[in-house]
Write an enzyme that holds these catalytic residues in place. Structure first.
Site, short mmCIF file in Angstrom:
data_model
loop_
_atom_site.label_atom_id
_atom_site.label_comp_id
_atom_site.label_asym_id
_atom_site.label_seq_id
_atom_site.Cartn_x
_atom_site.Cartn_y
_atom_site.Cartn_z
N ARG A 102 -0.74 -11.69 0.80
CA ARG A 102 -0.34 -10.29 0.90
C ARG A 102 0.93 -10.04 0.09
O ARG A 102 1.80 -10.91 -0.03
CB ARG A 102 -0.07 -9.96 2.37
CG ARG A 102 0.28 -8.51 2.69
CD ARG A 102 -0.86 -7.58 2.41
NE ARG A 102 -0.73 -6.32 3.17
CZ ARG A 102 -1.42 -5.24 2.88
NH1 ARG A 102 -2.27 -5.22 1.87
NH2 ARG A 102 -1.29 -4.13 3.63
N THR A 404 -10.79 -1.72 -1.77
CA THR A 404 -10.62 -3.16 -1.69
C THR A 404 -11.90 -3.76 -2.26
O THR A 404 -12.85 -3.04 -2.55
CB THR A 404 -10.43 -3.59 -0.22
OG1 THR A 404 -9.48 -2.72 0.40
CG2 THR A 404 -9.94 -5.01 -0.08
N THR A 422 -7.34 -6.87 -2.93
CA THR A 422 -7.20 -5.44 -3.15
C THR A 422 -5.97 -5.11 -3.99
O THR A 422 -5.06 -5.94 -4.13
CB THR A 422 -7.08 -4.71 -1.79
OG1 THR A 422 -7.06 -3.29 -1.99
CG2 THR A 422 -5.82 -5.12 -1.05
N GLU A 443 0.48 -1.34 -2.39
CA GLU A 443 0.34 -1.87 -1.04
C GLU A 443 1.46 -1.46 -0.09
O GLU A 443 1.28 -1.43 1.13
CB GLU A 443 0.27 -3.39 -1.07
CG GLU A 443 -0.96 -3.95 -1.74
CD GLU A 443 -2.24 -3.63 -1.00
OE1 GLU A 443 -2.18 -3.12 0.13
OE2 GLU A 443 -3.31 -3.89 -1.56
N ASP A 446 1.10 0.88 2.77
CA ASP A 446 0.47 0.48 4.02
C ASP A 446 1.49 0.39 5.15
O ASP A 446 1.10 0.26 6.32
CB ASP A 446 -0.24 -0.87 3.86
CG ASP A 446 -1.71 -0.72 3.52
OD1 ASP A 446 -2.20 0.41 3.47
OD2 ASP A 446 -2.37 -1.76 3.29
N GLY A 491 -12.53 -1.24 2.38
CA GLY A 491 -12.59 0.02 3.11
C GLY A 491 -11.34 0.46 3.81
O GLY A 491 -11.40 1.29 4.72
#
Length: 593
Positions: A102, A404, A422, A443, A446, A491
């Site tokens: 990540r 993604t 993603t 990202e 998020d 998704g």
């Protein structure tokens, strides 16, 4: 199929030319056979993985090859500008391991990172996305390198060199590729480098033409030659930081954009400090099967486990009453999302995660479900310190997420990879790194921009070098210690419910894996209106509405899943989407049908 490779004429060194396609790989949405299997959203990428397996590579080698190829052919959903989560089953040691790739925020990031200092209010979501502020340190390359070094049999450089050939020779533009650019044209058109690559002549490339990316091919070759240090500590990293801090604004933008393009604060020190993590996978038991998933900063493993446990505690783990199963599936989803929002973030203590995935917690939550009357969302999260059916204070908003990609690979030795990766929105932050040919992620959006849990602490606020919460849910299911199936999906926040519904379809309703993936979907994320595909709403809406469920506007499609099931005696069924996202591509090394 999504995108097919072609040979570009050497005498036409341009990014976009008309050219006939080479023969398409003989791949479909479902494949059965033995010797190894690959399923992804893209025919070119699946073919690349199968080629590695046929040449003696293992599941990790093939997965890295698929991912590197997707960085070329699925650039708006994946690539070296993003990150993801890699789940691996080692057949020799009978062990499930994970890699957390990540993205991380800047070291200077604070909880008010997305608050506009001019007015003290959070930035509009789109303003934050299409800016340097949204970009975290990418983790995909570090993930590929770590997987290859830990479990692979060939170096990362081979996958990069093979994918570079795809970027050089090009691939045919299909309707999905064209429509994704058209939908993002106003954003892409604000940046000179993105316009050059994806809006030649001011328009998206036409369907049937050939898209090439020589800059990405050179970047891949440079990484193959010099190693990933060039990305995290060298010239490529310097170009990433320059792009984030000084966005490459077009002198003559295409289209209008209502927001200023804000620079970010990511530094080369942030890139140099990046490391993948290797957390223990989440684990739960369902119907005697061992379900393994991804731990934090992903919330997917915990949420899927909690919801499955709630279904088991409610007594629907073997029901054939379709309306009952769907009712409990939606209610269990709402409860798990309430708990996810309240408790799960990058730094959630392990005892809390363990409790959320426990049978005792599931019983505490399942007792709130009525068999005849649906919740009125949002439902409250449970009190982690209490027992019984007493909820705590109401929760708040659920992040939505966008795009993604996912891949599933198994080899002839029984090793399995489930990998979700993603760049977040379709097109990420819309900035192609000049001269490098890849888009950057968004990202960091998020994170929750402000607290969402009332007076309770929000586990997903920004922080220094923190990783934002994710919904990615790569899942491997074992039966008697050996692989039974693996699945995952793109998704955004609907990933959790897509994976959960596939498992419900397969393990409770008895569908085959291809049927479980193809079936119409609905997503209840503790919101007032259930998000559903039209076919789901039409078929099951009336019965569910009679129980009090409410539906929001229909959504054309939810997710784009892949999966592989082990059928015994070395047999495999690989499955991808038959319709969604322009169809996926599944293949086996030795087909039997």
């Amino acid at each position: 199929m999504r995108i097919l490779p072609v040979l570009a004429a050497a005498v036409l060194p341009v990014a976009l030319i008309a050219a006939p396609a080479s023969a398409a790989p003989t791949l479909g949405a479902t494949a059965t056979g033995y010797g190894g299997a690959v399923a992804s959203v893209d025919a070119t990428a699946t073919a690349a993985g199968l080629d590695v397996l046929r040449r003696g590579g293992n599941a990790v080698d093939a997965a890295v090859a698929v991912a590197a190829t997707l960085g070329v052919t699925e650039p708006f959903s994946s690539g070296i500008g993003g990150g993801g989560f890699f789940v691996y089953y080692d057949a020799q040691h009978h062990r499930v391991s994970t890699i957390d790739g990540r993205e991380t925020g800047p070291a200077t990031m604070t909880s008010s990172y997305f608050i506009d200092p001019a007015d003290g209010q959070p930035y509009d979501f789109s303003e934050a996305v299409y800016s340097g502020l949204s970009t975290g340190v990418p983790g995909s390359l570090a993930t590929w390198d770590a997987a290859a070094r830990s479990w692979g049999t060939r170096p990362l450089s081979r996958a990069l060199l093979d994918a570079a050939k795809v970027a050089d020779r090009g691939f045919l533009v299909d309707p999905t590729f064209n429509s994704q650019i058209a939908a993002d044209a106003a954003q892409f058109g604000q940046f000179s480098s993105t316009t050059k690559l994806y809006l030649p002549g001011g328009k998206p490339p036409a369907v049937g033409t050939t898209q090439r990316n020589p800059d990405l091919a050179r970047t891949y070759r440079e990484l193959a030659r010099r190693g990933i240090g060039d990305f995290y500590r060298g010239a490529i990293g310097a170009d990433i930081v320059k792009t984030v801090q000084h966005p490459p604004l077009a002198s003559q933008p295409i289209g209008t954009w209502p927001y200023p393009i804000r620079p970010g604060v990511l530094t080369q020190r942030d890139l140099a400090a990046y490391q993948v993590r290797r957390p223990a996978p989440t684990h739960s038991d369902f119907k005697g099967l061992d379900v393994y998933g991804m731990s934090t900063p992903s919330s997917g493993g915990t949420a899927v486990s909690e919801a499955l446990n709630i279904l088991s505690a409610a007594g629907v783990s073997s029901s054939k009453d379709l309306t009952k199963v769907l009712h409990y599936y939606l209610e269990a989803s709402a409860l798990s999302f309430a708990d996810r929002g309240r408790y799960v973030g990058a730094y959630t203590p392990q005892p809390v995660l363990t409790k959320l995935a426990s049978d005792s917690w599931a019983r505490q939550r399942a007792c709130q479900i009525s068999p005849t009357k649906a919740f009125v969302p949002p439902v409250a999260p449970g009190d982690i310190h209490a027992w019984g059916c007493t909820p705590s204070s109401p929760g708040g908003a659920t992040e939505q997420g966008q795009s993604t990609t996912n891949l599933t690979v198994a080899d002839k030795w029984g090793n399995v990879v489930e990998y979700t990766l993603t760049i977040e929105q379709i097109g990420g932050n819309a900035m192609v790194v000049p001269g490098r040919g890849f888009l950057l992620n968004n990202e960091l959006t998020d994170f929750n921009f402000t607290g969402t849990q009332g007076t309770a602490p929000d586990p997903n606020l920004p922080g220094p070098s923190k990783r934002p919460r994710s919904s990615m849910s790569p899942t491997i299911v074992l039966k008697d210690g050996k692989p039974f199936l693996a699945t995952g999906s793109p998704g955004g926040a609907t990933i959790i419910t897509t994976v959960l519904q596939i498992l419900v379809n397969r393990l409770i309703l008895g569908m085959t894996l291809p049927e479980a993936i193809a079936a119409p979907r609905a997503s209840q994320r503790n919101t007032a209106g259930i998000q559903a595909e039209p076919a789901f709403h039409a078929a099951y809406g009336p019965a569910l509405e009679s129980l009090g469920h409410t539906f929001g506007p229909d959504t054309p499609e939810l997710g784009a899943a892949t999966g592989i099931e082990f059928t015994g005696h070395g047999g495999l069924t690989a499955a991808a989407e038959p319709v969604r996202r322009g169809t996926g591509a599944a293949g086996v090394v030795h087909p039997t049908s």
